[in-house]
Design a protein around this motif. Structure first.
Motif, PDB file in Angstrom:
ATOM      1  N   ASP A   9      55.831  -3.590 100.872  1.00 19.79           N
ATOM      2  CA  ASP A   9      56.722  -2.875 101.797  1.00 19.79           C
ATOM      3  C   ASP A   9      58.149  -2.749 101.281  1.00 19.79           C
ATOM      4  O   ASP A   9      58.868  -1.857 101.696  1.00 19.79           O
ATOM      5  CB  ASP A   9      56.750  -3.583 103.153  1.00 19.79           C
ATOM      6  CG  ASP A   9      55.424  -3.447 103.889  1.00 19.79           C
ATOM      7  OD1 ASP A   9      54.687  -2.486 103.607  1.00 19.79           O
ATOM      8  OD2 ASP A   9      55.143  -4.319 104.730  1.00 19.79           O
ATOM      9  N   ASN A  10      58.579  -3.621 100.402  1.00 23.63           N
ATOM     10  CA  ASN A  10      59.972  -3.608  99.965  1.00 23.63           C
ATOM     11  C   ASN A  10      60.236  -2.649  98.803  1.00 23.63           C
ATOM     12  O   ASN A  10      61.296  -2.677  98.213  1.00 23.63           O
ATOM     13  CB  ASN A  10      60.427  -5.016  99.585  1.00 23.63           C
ATOM     14  CG  ASN A  10      59.607  -5.605  98.457  1.00 23.63           C
ATOM     15  OD1 ASN A  10      58.538  -5.112  98.122  1.00 23.63           O
ATOM     16  ND2 ASN A  10      60.107  -6.675  97.873  1.00 23.63           N
ATOM     17  N   ASP A  12      61.105   0.858  96.939  1.00 20.62           N
ATOM     18  CA  ASP A  12      61.933   2.033  97.182  1.00 20.62           C
ATOM     19  C   ASP A  12      61.412   3.111  96.240  1.00 20.62           C
ATOM     20  O   ASP A  12      61.839   3.202  95.091  1.00 20.62           O
ATOM     21  CB  ASP A  12      63.398   1.690  96.901  1.00 20.62           C
ATOM     22  CG  ASP A  12      64.342   2.778  97.350  1.00 20.62           C
ATOM     23  OD1 ASP A  12      63.881   3.750  97.987  1.00 20.62           O
ATOM     24  OD2 ASP A  12      65.537   2.662  97.058  1.00 20.62           O
ATOM     25  N   ASP A  60      59.348   2.849  91.352  1.00 24.76           N
ATOM     26  CA  ASP A  60      59.954   1.915  92.300  1.00 24.76           C
ATOM     27  C   ASP A  60      61.364   1.617  91.812  1.00 24.76           C
ATOM     28  O   ASP A  60      61.554   1.046  90.733  1.00 24.76           O
ATOM     29  CB  ASP A  60      59.129   0.633  92.368  1.00 24.76           C
ATOM     30  CG  ASP A  60      59.756  -0.443  93.246  1.00 24.76           C
ATOM     31  OD1 ASP A  60      60.681  -0.121  94.021  1.00 24.76           O
ATOM     32  OD2 ASP A  60      59.320  -1.601  93.139  1.00 24.76           O
ATOM     33  N   SER A  62      63.609  -0.205  93.594  1.00 25.28           N
ATOM     34  CA  SER A  62      64.174  -1.301  94.381  1.00 25.28           C
ATOM     35  C   SER A  62      64.937  -2.318  93.534  1.00 25.28           C
ATOM     36  O   SER A  62      65.816  -3.008  94.042  1.00 25.28           O
ATOM     37  CB  SER A  62      63.090  -2.003  95.203  1.00 25.28           C
ATOM     38  OG  SER A  62      62.112  -2.577  94.365  1.00 25.28           O
TER      39      SER A  62
END
Length: 100
Positions: A9-10, A12, A60, A62
């Motif tokens: 879920d984390n 980006d 991703d 993140s």
């Protein structure tokens, strides 16, 4: 491509598309920029039709050391040097633009 339930879920997620005349080193240069900035490639597909290069990546960002804007600028400059067009879109924007 892996279903979403494989992605934490984390994440980006950003969609990167690259189009233009095929030349040696496009993938290498783009992947180098991503790796140097701690951007993880989740999925990648590329094709060449009649000498036209087309690639789509899901990445991703993140853990990226660059902001989204900084990464977009860095990839844009790389695209200019390579003679290709590079577009970065946040996953949410990409999804909203491609709803039917």
């Amino acid at each position: 491509m892996c279903p979403d339930f494989f992605y934490p879920d984390n994440m980006d997620k950003t969609i990167i598309t690259v189009t233009g005349k095929d030349t040696v080193g496009i993938i290498a240069r783009i992947c180098t920029i991503l790796a140097e900035n701690k951007v993880n490639i989740l999925d990648i597909t590329q094709t060449i039709v009649d000498g036209i290069f087309n690639m789509m990546m899901i990445v991703d960002t993140s853990r990226s050391v660059l902001s989204f804007e900084g990464l977009t600028q860095s990839l844009g400059e790389c695209g200019e040097q390579l003679g290709v067009h590079i577009l970065c879109q946040k996953e949410e924007i990409f999804d909203k633009m491609h709803r039917i």
